[in-house]
Design a protein around this motif. Structure first.
Motif, mmCIF file in Angstrom:
data_model
loop_
_atom_site.group_PDB
_atom_site.id
_atom_site.type_symbol
_atom_site.label_atom_id
_atom_site.label_comp_id
_atom_site.label_asym_id
_atom_site.label_seq_id
_atom_site.Cartn_x
_atom_site.Cartn_y
_atom_site.Cartn_z
ATOM 1 N N TYR A 273 -5.527 2.163 -5.378
ATOM 2 C CA TYR A 273 -5.650 2.898 -4.114
ATOM 3 C C TYR A 273 -7.026 3.538 -3.964
ATOM 4 O O TYR A 273 -7.610 3.564 -2.877
ATOM 5 C CB TYR A 273 -4.561 3.962 -4.007
ATOM 6 C CG TYR A 273 -4.356 4.444 -2.600
ATOM 7 C CD1 TYR A 273 -3.663 3.667 -1.677
ATOM 8 C CD2 TYR A 273 -4.866 5.661 -2.172
ATOM 9 C CE1 TYR A 273 -3.480 4.092 -0.375
ATOM 10 C CE2 TYR A 273 -4.688 6.096 -0.883
ATOM 11 C CZ TYR A 273 -3.985 5.307 0.016
ATOM 12 O OH TYR A 273 -3.816 5.727 1.310
ATOM 13 N N GLY B 56 -1.585 1.760 -10.009
ATOM 14 C CA GLY B 56 -1.386 2.259 -8.653
ATOM 15 C C GLY B 56 -2.509 3.161 -8.186
ATOM 16 O O GLY B 56 -3.108 2.944 -7.117
ATOM 17 N N THR B 57 -2.825 4.174 -8.973
ATOM 18 C CA THR B 57 -3.888 5.114 -8.604
ATOM 19 C C THR B 57 -5.235 4.416 -8.511
ATOM 20 O O THR B 57 -5.991 4.626 -7.550
ATOM 21 C CB THR B 57 -3.965 6.248 -9.643
ATOM 22 O OG1 THR B 57 -2.692 6.887 -9.739
ATOM 23 C CG2 THR B 57 -5.017 7.270 -9.246
ATOM 24 N N GLN C 139 2.859 7.149 -7.088
ATOM 25 C CA GLN C 139 2.070 8.214 -7.693
ATOM 26 C C GLN C 139 2.772 9.565 -7.652
ATOM 27 O O GLN C 139 2.330 10.533 -8.268
ATOM 28 C CB GLN C 139 0.708 8.320 -6.996
ATOM 29 C CG GLN C 139 -0.058 7.027 -6.929
ATOM 30 C CD GLN C 139 -0.042 6.269 -8.237
ATOM 31 O OE1 GLN C 139 -0.377 6.809 -9.281
ATOM 32 N NE2 GLN C 139 0.345 5.000 -8.175
ATOM 33 N N MET C 140 3.888 9.645 -6.906
ATOM 34 C CA MET C 140 4.651 10.887 -6.849
ATOM 35 C C MET C 140 5.424 11.142 -8.137
ATOM 36 O O MET C 140 5.838 12.271 -8.396
ATOM 37 C CB MET C 140 5.622 10.845 -5.666
ATOM 38 C CG MET C 140 4.962 10.714 -4.307
ATOM 39 S SD MET C 140 6.162 10.503 -2.980
ATOM 40 C CE MET C 140 7.147 11.992 -3.166
ATOM 41 N N LEU D 66 2.226 1.847 -3.459
ATOM 42 C CA LEU D 66 1.241 2.422 -4.377
ATOM 43 C C LEU D 66 1.174 3.937 -4.230
ATOM 44 O O LEU D 66 1.024 4.670 -5.218
ATOM 45 C CB LEU D 66 -0.139 1.813 -4.111
ATOM 46 C CG LEU D 66 -0.320 0.341 -4.488
ATOM 47 C CD1 LEU D 66 -1.720 -0.117 -4.128
ATOM 48 C CD2 LEU D 66 -0.051 0.126 -5.972
ATOM 49 N N ILE D 67 1.283 4.423 -2.981
ATOM 50 C CA ILE D 67 1.237 5.866 -2.745
ATOM 51 C C ILE D 67 2.501 6.539 -3.287
ATOM 52 O O ILE D 67 2.435 7.581 -3.953
ATOM 53 C CB ILE D 67 1.067 6.152 -1.247
ATOM 54 C CG1 ILE D 67 -0.229 5.523 -0.731
ATOM 55 C CG2 ILE D 67 1.056 7.651 -0.985
ATOM 56 C CD1 ILE D 67 -0.427 5.663 0.761
ATOM 57 N N LEU D 68 3.653 5.943 -3.002
ATOM 58 C CA LEU D 68 4.912 6.559 -3.416
ATOM 59 C C LEU D 68 5.061 6.589 -4.933
ATOM 60 O O LEU D 68 5.628 7.530 -5.489
ATOM 61 C CB LEU D 68 6.085 5.792 -2.793
ATOM 62 C CG LEU D 68 6.190 5.858 -1.266
ATOM 63 C CD1 LEU D 68 7.365 5.018 -0.779
ATOM 64 C CD2 LEU D 68 6.339 7.303 -0.794
ATOM 65 N N LEU E 40 0.826 -1.206 0.000
ATOM 66 C CA LEU E 40 0.000 0.000 0.000
ATOM 67 C C LEU E 40 0.860 1.256 0.000
ATOM 68 O O LEU E 40 0.550 2.243 -0.686
ATOM 69 C CB LEU E 40 -0.931 -0.013 1.223
ATOM 70 C CG LEU E 40 -2.076 -1.015 1.188
ATOM 71 C CD1 LEU E 40 -2.808 -1.037 2.528
ATOM 72 C CD2 LEU E 40 -3.043 -0.678 0.066
ATOM 73 N N LEU E 41 1.941 1.243 0.766
ATOM 74 C CA LEU E 41 2.840 2.394 0.795
ATOM 75 C C LEU E 41 3.511 2.592 -0.558
ATOM 76 O O LEU E 41 3.685 3.730 -1.019
ATOM 77 C CB LEU E 41 3.888 2.210 1.892
ATOM 78 C CG LEU E 41 4.898 3.344 2.064
ATOM 79 C CD1 LEU E 41 4.178 4.638 2.437
ATOM 80 C CD2 LEU E 41 5.929 2.991 3.119
ATOM 81 N N TYR F 200 -9.390 0.713 -3.228
ATOM 82 C CA TYR F 200 -9.126 0.183 -1.891
ATOM 83 C C TYR F 200 -9.892 0.976 -0.837
ATOM 84 O O TYR F 200 -10.523 0.390 0.063
ATOM 85 C CB TYR F 200 -7.628 0.220 -1.619
ATOM 86 C CG TYR F 200 -7.255 0.032 -0.168
ATOM 87 C CD1 TYR F 200 -7.321 -1.216 0.435
ATOM 88 C CD2 TYR F 200 -6.831 1.117 0.603
ATOM 89 C CE1 TYR F 200 -6.981 -1.391 1.770
ATOM 90 C CE2 TYR F 200 -6.485 0.965 1.929
ATOM 91 C CZ TYR F 200 -6.562 -0.293 2.505
ATOM 92 O OH TYR F 200 -6.233 -0.458 3.827
#
Length: 228
Positions: free
Chosen positions: A121, A117-118, A74-75, A70-72, A67-68, A124
């Protein structure tokens, strides 16, 4: 020319001329865009929903790290990976030509990977709003994960599926950088890449054809939006 005479003459010649240009096959661009857009939208929804269900309902090693990640991810915008995508598809094309440069299937796979990824998330978070007691009741009745996912969860999360499908379709139709890198042959290009040819040359800019093509390109997006 005064402002009052700017739009005094109205004609639809550009719309007919679009489909009679030998070097710019607008009809092929249109079909390619719809096929690639719909394929990407459907695949993104399906794969993203599967991943979101796993993160939301299952407990496995590496879940929090995933999950982390997926967030990273998107940067970093997808345009930063264009060189890597080109080199990757070039090397893959030597082994599997269907997934190499100038392949629409390869472009769909690139879009699918970039949006995973986006989409995952977003889904989710929406999946977490569905009470887990529903899953537990279904398990008591003997339902497995596949039956719970397809017959119970998916109908309850239809709104987020429609949103993801619409965003994926719009993003694919309007995307230029990756499509212009992967697709080379004129008959395989999308509308965003093909229409740029009308205004890219310094001494042969044809804004009439470009504008007419842009108006027609918006029709599938509007229809898809109203349908969803």
């Amino acid at each position: 020319m005064s402002a009052n005479n700017l739009f005094s003459h109205v004609a639809i010649d550009n719309y007919f001329q679009l489909f009679h240009l030998p070097e710019q096959p607008y009809g092929d661009w249109y079909i390619n865009t719809i096929v690639i857009g719909l394929s990407t939208a459907i695949s993104s929804v399906f794969v993203g929903a599967l991943a979101a269900y796993a993160f939301s309902r299952l407990r496995f090693a590496g879940r929090r790290v995933g999950l982390l990640a997926l967030i990273l991810l998107q940067m970093f915008p997808q345009i930063l990976s264009i060189v890597a995508i080109y080199l990757l598809l070039t090397n893959i094309g030597y082994i599997v030509p269907a997934l190499g440069i100038d392949s629409q299937l390869a472009l769909i796979c690139v879009y699918l990977g970039g949006a995973l990824g986006t989409n995952t998330y977003l889904m989710y978070g929406f999946f977490n709003t569905v009470p887990k007691e529903i899953d537990e009741a279904a398990k008591i009745d003997g339902a497995g994960h596949a039956r719970i996912f397809f017959t119970i969860i998916l109908p309850l999360v239809t709104p987020i599926l429609a949103v993801i499908a619409l965003l994926s379709f719009i993003g694919t139709v309007s995307e230029y950088a990756v499509a212009s890198t992967v697709l080379v042959a004129p008959q395989k290009q999308t509308l965003a890449v093909g229409l740029y040819a009308f205004v890219s040359q310094q001494f042969s800019q044809n804004w009439g054809l470009f504008s007419a093509g842009a108006v027609l390109a918006a029709v599938p997006v509007v229809i898809f939006f109203l349908f969803l």
